[in-house]
Scaffold this active site. Structure first.
Site, PDB file in Angstrom:
ATOM      1  N   ALA A   1      -4.806   7.393  -3.994  1.00  0.00           N
ATOM      2  CA  ALA A   1      -3.466   6.981  -4.415  1.00  0.00           C
ATOM      3  C   ALA A   1      -3.575   5.495  -4.769  1.00  0.00           C
ATOM      4  CB  ALA A   1      -2.462   7.222  -3.298  1.00  0.00           C
TER       5      ALA A   1
ATOM      6  N   THR B   1       0.845  -1.201   0.000  1.00  0.00           N
ATOM      7  CA  THR B   1       0.000   0.000   0.000  1.00  0.00           C
ATOM      8  C   THR B   1       0.877   1.247   0.000  1.00  0.00           C
ATOM      9  OG1 THR B   1      -1.933   1.038   1.025  1.00  0.00           O
ATOM     10  CG2 THR B   1      -0.288   0.146   2.526  1.00  0.00           C
ATOM     11  N   ASN B   2       0.306   2.396   0.314  1.00  0.00           N
ATOM     12  CA  ASN B   2       1.074   3.640   0.359  1.00  0.00           C
ATOM     13  C   ASN B   2       0.564   4.496   1.522  1.00  0.00           C
ATOM     14  OD1 ASN B   2      -1.200   5.365  -0.614  1.00  0.00           O
ATOM     15  ND2 ASN B   2      -0.969   4.046  -2.413  1.00  0.00           N
ATOM     16  N   ARG B   3       1.080   5.703   1.630  1.00  0.00           N
ATOM     17  CA  ARG B   3       0.829   6.512   2.836  1.00  0.00           C
ATOM     18  C   ARG B   3      -0.474   7.314   2.792  1.00  0.00           C
ATOM     19  NH1 ARG B   3       5.290   6.483   5.912  1.00  0.00           N
ATOM     20  NH2 ARG B   3       7.267   6.008   4.908  1.00  0.00           N
ATOM     21  N   SER B   4      -1.297   7.134   1.782  1.00  0.00           N
ATOM     22  CA  SER B   4      -2.516   7.956   1.707  1.00  0.00           C
ATOM     23  C   SER B   4      -3.457   7.667   2.883  1.00  0.00           C
ATOM     24  CB  SER B   4      -3.248   7.682   0.387  1.00  0.00           C
ATOM     25  OG  SER B   4      -4.509   8.322   0.407  1.00  0.00           O
TER      26      SER B   4
END
Ligand code: PMT
Length: 419
Positions: free
Chosen positions: A294, A228-231
């Site tokens: 994102a 995943t990512n930091r959104s």
């Protein structure tokens, strides 16, 4: 003139210097007064070559002032400077910026600026050559270093028909910046118009169907792990809430479980594939589609069905590209549908955002430099530049994600009402 409510009302000095954009100061004055602000207009002598004092007398909360010498009070500048909760200069010409940066105090406006401890906002407006001149940029750097907020000009048509950077920011952006600095964000309901002071929108999106995506997608590796990512979903959720306040029918496709107001229809999704399916289904009947999510660019080619164990060795993870949802939305979009995306960049921000704008076939690309302090992933604030397919460029300085959402929706509304 509106009645004066006393000190409970924030007191704002609206400085107007001599540029063609002075006509927009009239709109700023009206909107601030509508938002419950006591507005004291101060015009330079030459500003009245562009707009009349009588206009500000009528729209401000007290008569406009122009001189150090003609008030009953012998020291109008200290009265204004001490009383102000904020001073905003609309427009700020190259000459005004130079005088202010150098501490010159040769008229009521510059004297008031030097005689105040209140926050100051300047809204430059000038021709591109002047805007790019080293002296102007140096003066702005000095003012920024002293804590002055600069609402940057946009790119667009300038006086005389030239096109370039230097066109003053729109009144909605200026008013939202002022209200936010006063701690009254939302006092206007939204930046696109007044709300009668009750915090509810007047509804420039009434009847408009808006679909927003939010959050970072999760691409499964096995039943317990994912990429995943930091959104955090804050910016997308802020857009959905702002659209709701403005009267829209809102669908939010989100990966997060953040609280959402009643009235927003929520599709909870996890992966890029789920987001793709939800966005394609929801966008079919939408008037406005905004991809703030994102979406992971890569995902495991295949996910394991059962949990991976260390004892079985390190797995080899094969990745594949995810579908580009926004590009496909661009290809599929209905006639008249407004489509907006975000570009999260850390370098060559403008160039990359403009390239994505064209490649993905959107009307608006909202660029954020996610390497800058307070900008992008997980922050409560954001600073963006909104690039339009029509060549427009609107800078939105560092503000809450709610305020940024309203600035984006202002651009969306302008597109919806374009012929
Ligand atoms: O959620 P927050 O913590 O509040 O943070 C906000 C944010 C930084 C996530 C938001 O402001 C933002 O920039 N969102 C877009 C992030 C992103 O994926 O940018 P991108 O430049 O990689 O993608 C460009 C556009 O294509 C985006 O609109 C994205 O949604 C879309 N995209 C990307 C990849 C993909 N496979 N499909 C897509 O539709």
């Amino acid at each position: 003139m509106t009645p004066q409510d006393g000190r409970a009302q924030p007191f704002v000095v609206l400085g107007v210097s001599a540029g063609i954009a002075a006509f927009k100061a009239v709109e700023v004055c009206r909107r601030l007064v509508d938002a419950g602000i006591h507005v004291a207009p101060v015009l330079t002598d030459r500003a009245t070559r562009f707009v009349g004092k009588a206009t500000f007398d009528a729209l401000g909360s007290e008569p406009a002032q122009m001189s150090l010498w003609d008030e009953a009070s012998p020291i109008p500048h200290t009265r204004l400077g001490q009383r102000a909760d904020l001073i905003v200069v609309v427009p700020a010409t190259a000459d005004l910026l130079a005088r202010y940066a150098n501490g010159l105090a040769d008229d009521l406006l510059t004297t008031t600026l030097v005689a105040t401890a209140a926050p100051v906002v300047v809204c430059p407006a000038m021709h591109t050559e002047m805007w790019e001149h080293a002296s102007v940029q140096d003066n702005l750097a000095v003012l920024r270093s002293r804590g002055v907020t600069v609402v940057p000009p946009a790119e667009g048509r300038l006086a005389g028909g030239d096109v370039g950077t230097g066109r003053m920011a729109e009144p909605s952006v200026i008013v939202a910046t002022v209200l936010e600095l006063l701690g009254r964000a939302g006092a206007e309901g939204h930046t696109g118009g007044g709300d009668g002071g009750d915090g509810l929108a007047t509804g420039d999106l009434v009847g408009v169907r808006v679909v927003v995506s939010a959050g970072g997608t999760r691409e499964p590796i096995d039943p317990v792990r994912f990429i995943t990512n930091r959104s955090s979903g804050k910016q997308g959720h802020a857009l959905a809430e702002a659209a709701l306040r403005r009267g829209a029918d809102v669908v939010l496709v989100t990966t997060t479980d953040r609280a959402v107001s009643d009235g927003v229809t929520v599709d909870r999704v996890d992966s890029a594939a789920e987001m793709e399916a939800a966005m394609f289904a929801r966008s079919q009947t939408a008037d406005v589609v905004i991809m703030a999510a994102a979406v992971a660019d890569f995902r495991p080619k295949a996910a394991w069905d059962s949990k991976l164990h260390k004892v079985d060795g390190v797995p080899e993870l094969l990745l594949e590209a995810t579908p580009d949802i926004l590009s496909e939305l661009g290809r599929r979009r209905r006639k008249g549908q407004v489509l907006a995306g975000f570009a999260a960049e850390t370098e060559q921000v403008s160039e990359r955002a403009v390239a994505k704008l064209a490649a993905k076939g959107v009307d608006l690309m909202v660029a954020n430099d996610v390497s800058a302090a307070g900008v992008g992933f997980d922050h409560d604030t954001n600073e963006v530049t909104i690039f339009g397919a029509d060549g427009s460029v609107n800078g939105v300085p560092l503000r809450t994600k709610d305020a940024v959402a309203d600035a984006i929706l202002d651009r969306v509304c302008a597109l919806l009402s374009a012929p």
